[in-house]
Design an enzyme around this catalytic site. Structure first.
Site: not given
Length: 420
Positions: A171, A47, A233
């Site tokens: 990581q 996104h 939103t």
């Protein structure tokens, strides 16, 4: 441009923290370095929140450095605790692999076919045994230091599993592997990744020497002028996958940026120069109603993510819905896209009376009210105004017999989809 990339990022407000900025600048004058951003395939699409660090990565690519994208098939199996209040739900291996491929395709659209690398950390993490990890890496990490990292400390009261606690080790291993494999010298991430990034730098220094060049850069949390988080939103996330958020909806999101936020968004999400952005802001101050800055923002980001053809289609639909475009000139494909953004109803292929069509479209509640709308000239079918209440509509007349567009007044729309 390479020597000015950090100054450019600073002007754009895109730097939160860096490790040894002077050393990084010097390293980039010596060689082309790999710059890495990672994303775990916990979903089937990015996104626009995910897009923020990848915009930075693209800027490094344009400055002559090599982007290296890690789609975390390995770390995605574990779950990054960063930015999360609770444990992530673990996904199946099959779901992770399916998500990986979709995200990989999105990355190719953003970065092109050449000049960058997409790697999967499962390639090295997946082959490591528990004893190997504990022996070769566990000894190099202090539990006290790991507990002090914000990403862990913030979760101690609510609780954190050993699985997510060890994420920063995995990581860090990634950074070291990429340091060796892809000449990666810089990792870029969101502000919540600082602890993970510095863990990787520490590991590289322990394994490769204190002078081994390894750097980190984080991007600040992007907030709107009203203090709310960017990208949220009422309808949920704004996705890069056109099947989840259509290019029209994507375009409209940027077009509706508030005046108080548009300069920040132009700096973050476009590759326009300082002079171009300054001109747009000056125009906004003088001609706010024209919203040229928002239009340019929407054009630039939609083109970057979806391409020019998708931008043109989004603009066409915008002109149809909110402008003076003639729907009769639309192609069948354009109507299909429009159908994803206005109410639709199913329609038989046979002829239908106009009044029945208006009621079926949900534009009026009864034939009596439909008759009043027709005789007053408020109804258009496929762009043509029709005042004859006895008119018959043949779906085969337009749009390859697949759609009928019905409009009442200026703002009420519906598209009849012909049943097959």
């Amino acid at each position: 441009m390479t020597k000015d990339i950090l100054a450019e990022l600073a002007w754009r407000g895109a730097i939160n923290q860096t490790t040894d900025a002077d050393g990084l600048k010097e390293q980039m004058t010596k060689e082309q370095i790999g710059v890495y951003v990672g994303i775990d395939p916990t979903g089937d699409s990015m996104h626009i929140g995910h897009l923020i660090p990848f915009m930075i990565l693209k800027r490094f690519q344009l400055a002559g450095q090599k982007p290296v994208i890690v789609v975390g098939g390995g770390t995605g199996s574990i779950g990054d605790p960063s930015g999360k209040k609770d444990e992530r739900k673990l996904l199946s291996r099959e779901q992770i692999m399916a998500n990986q491929e979709k995200i990989r395709q999105q990355m190719v659209k953003l970065f092109g076919e050449d000049g960058f690398a997409i790697v999967n950390n499962y390639d090295w993490l997946g082959s490591m045994g528990l004893l190997e990890v504990l022996r070769d890496y566990g000894k190099l990490f202090s539990v006290n230091t790991m507990l002090a990292k914000d990403v862990v400390a913030s979760r101690l009261e609510a609780g954190i599993s050993f699985t997510e606690f060890t994420y920063q080790i995995l990581q860090a291993i990634d950074f070291h592997e990429l340091w060796q494999r892809e000449n990666v010298r810089l990792q870029v991430g969101g502000s919540d990744q600082w602890g993970n990034i510095t863990s990787g730098i520490d590991l590289i220094h322990k394994l490769e020497g204190a002078d081994a060049p390894a750097f980190g850069l984080t991007v600040p949390l992007l907030l709107k002028a009203d203090g709310t988080k960017f990208g949220k939103t009422e309808g949920g996330a704004v996705w890069l996958d056109p099947a989840k958020t259509t290019p029209f909806e994507f375009y409209q999101f940027w077009l509706n940026t508030a005046d108080s936020d548009v300069e920040k968004m132009l700096k973050y999400f476009t590759f326009l120069s300082q002079d171009e952005i300054a001109d747009l802001m000056a125009d906004l101050a003088e001609n706010a109603a024209e919203r040229r800055a928002q239009k340019r923002l929407a054009e630039e980001v939609t083109t970057f993510v979806h391409g020019k053809a998708a931008l043109q289609l989004a603009q066409t639909i915008t002109n149809v819905l909110f402008g003076n475009a003639d729907v009769a000139e639309l192609t069948t494909a354009e109507v299909a896209s429009l159908a994803g953004n206005v109410p639709t109803f199913t329609l038989a292929a046979s002829e239908l009376g106009l009044l029945d069509l208006v009621v079926a479209a949900g534009l009026e509640s009864s034939k009596t009210r439909a008759r009043e709308a027709v005789t007053s000239g408020a109804i258009r079918v496929n762009g043509e105004q029709i005042k004859d209440e006895s008119a018959q509509i043949n779906p085969a007349d337009k749009f390859d017999g697949e759609y009928v567009i019905v409009k009442r007044g200026k703002k009420k729309w519906a598209i009849g989809v012909i049943a097959k």
